[in-house]
Design an enzyme around this catalytic site. Structure first.
Site, mmCIF file in Angstrom:
data_model
loop_
_atom_site.group_PDB
_atom_site.id
_atom_site.type_symbol
_atom_site.label_atom_id
_atom_site.label_comp_id
_atom_site.label_asym_id
_atom_site.label_seq_id
_atom_site.Cartn_x
_atom_site.Cartn_y
_atom_site.Cartn_z
ATOM 1 N N ARG A 89 -1.183 14.400 -96.304
ATOM 2 C CA ARG A 89 -2.030 14.480 -97.679
ATOM 3 C C ARG A 89 -3.126 15.607 -97.699
ATOM 4 N NH1 ARG A 89 1.359 12.852 -101.579
ATOM 5 N NH2 ARG A 89 2.224 10.647 -101.290
ATOM 6 N N ALA A 101 6.481 6.411 -103.329
ATOM 7 C CA ALA A 101 5.900 6.237 -104.502
ATOM 8 C C ALA A 101 6.178 7.849 -105.075
ATOM 9 C CB ALA A 101 4.403 6.169 -104.460
ATOM 10 N N GLU A 118 12.369 6.861 -107.309
ATOM 11 C CA GLU A 118 11.668 7.397 -106.035
ATOM 12 C C GLU A 118 12.386 6.530 -104.650
ATOM 13 O OE1 GLU A 118 9.408 9.670 -105.402
ATOM 14 O OE2 GLU A 118 9.067 10.503 -107.545
ATOM 15 N N GLU A 122 13.075 9.099 -101.697
ATOM 16 C CA GLU A 122 12.378 9.037 -100.537
ATOM 17 C C GLU A 122 12.871 8.146 -99.555
ATOM 18 O OE1 GLU A 122 8.118 8.393 -101.210
ATOM 19 O OE2 GLU A 122 7.953 10.188 -102.569
ATOM 20 N N GLU A 171 7.372 16.465 -97.921
ATOM 21 C CA GLU A 171 8.446 15.654 -97.885
ATOM 22 C C GLU A 171 9.506 15.493 -96.750
ATOM 23 O OE1 GLU A 171 9.801 15.240 -101.877
ATOM 24 O OE2 GLU A 171 8.154 13.547 -102.621
#
Length: 222
Positions: A89, A101, A118, A122, A171
């Site tokens: 992040r 998320a 998601e 993910e 990701e």
């Protein structure tokens, strides 16, 4: 000896019941978009405020981030383990362990539909059972962002050929771990996890597990 213990019913149905957030909107004299990005925008609203000492109304500028909101998922497997994913992040200059998320940014998509999507994108998982956990505003003085948190159980893996999504940027470097729910709580309490939705979701899921999740509302997009 006097008994100072309050009756339980007073706390659940009496005076304390009035402590609940409620929608309210003060008049806005004018509003201006300052910036628009891919995920959010920045606005300034000139809001009518109560005047000081009965001097009539006042107008004050309030800057805030206009955000579409997001959904986060506590995915709990049959062994009582919660899925966490490590992601870089950039604003925090950290890699953080987080729940799956994503933004509520699909056309006509509600919070639950976002959570389902998601979880597939993910984590390559689907869930047969969905419940709502507490939702929250992560920064009420700065943003209108609202994060909806869901508990997903009865998980099954989604075959790779059924996933119509290509991970990119941060990701592509996702790492995953399954932690027993009590160990996830320990990680929160020891200060090893810092993502807001992750902290709230883990603690809420652990509290709800005490009665086998029967008190949780079933999730829906209605």
């Amino acid at each position: 000896m006097a008994n100072h213990t309050r009756p339980v019913e007073d706390e659940t149905t009496g005076a304390f019941a009035k402590v609940a957030d409620a929608p309210e909107s003060w008049p806005v004299e004018r509003s201006e978009e300052r910036y628009r990005g891919a995920k959010c925008s920045m606005r300034t609203d000139w809001v009518e405020m109560p005047g000081a000492h009965g001097q009539g109304r006042a107008v004050a500028a309030r800057d805030y981030m206009d955000h579409p909101g997001a959904s986060a998922i506590v995915a709990l497997d049959s062994r009582g383990r919660v899925l966490l994913q490590r992601q870089y992040r950039h604003p925090t200059q950290h890699t953080l362990w987080e729940l799956p998320a994503g933004l509520i940014d699909g056309d006509g998509e509600g919070p639950l539909a976002t959570a389902r999507r998601e979880l597939v994108e993910e984590a390559s998982l689907r869930a047969a059972t969905w419940h709502r956990l507490p939702d929250f505003y992560p920064s009420t003085g700065f943003s209108n962002e609202r994060i909806h948190v869901f508990l997903a159980r009865d998980l099954t893996e989604v075959p790779e050929e059924e996933i119509d999504f290509v991970r990119e940027h941060e990701e592509t470097d996702l790492a995953s771990e399954w932690l027993p729910l009590p160990e996830a709580v320990r990680a929160v309490m020891e200060g090893r996890l810092h993502n807001g939705a992750t902290v709230i979701g883990i603690l809420a899921a652990h509290a709800a597990s005490q009665d086998g999740f029967v008190s949780l509302p079933v999730a829906s997009d209605d």
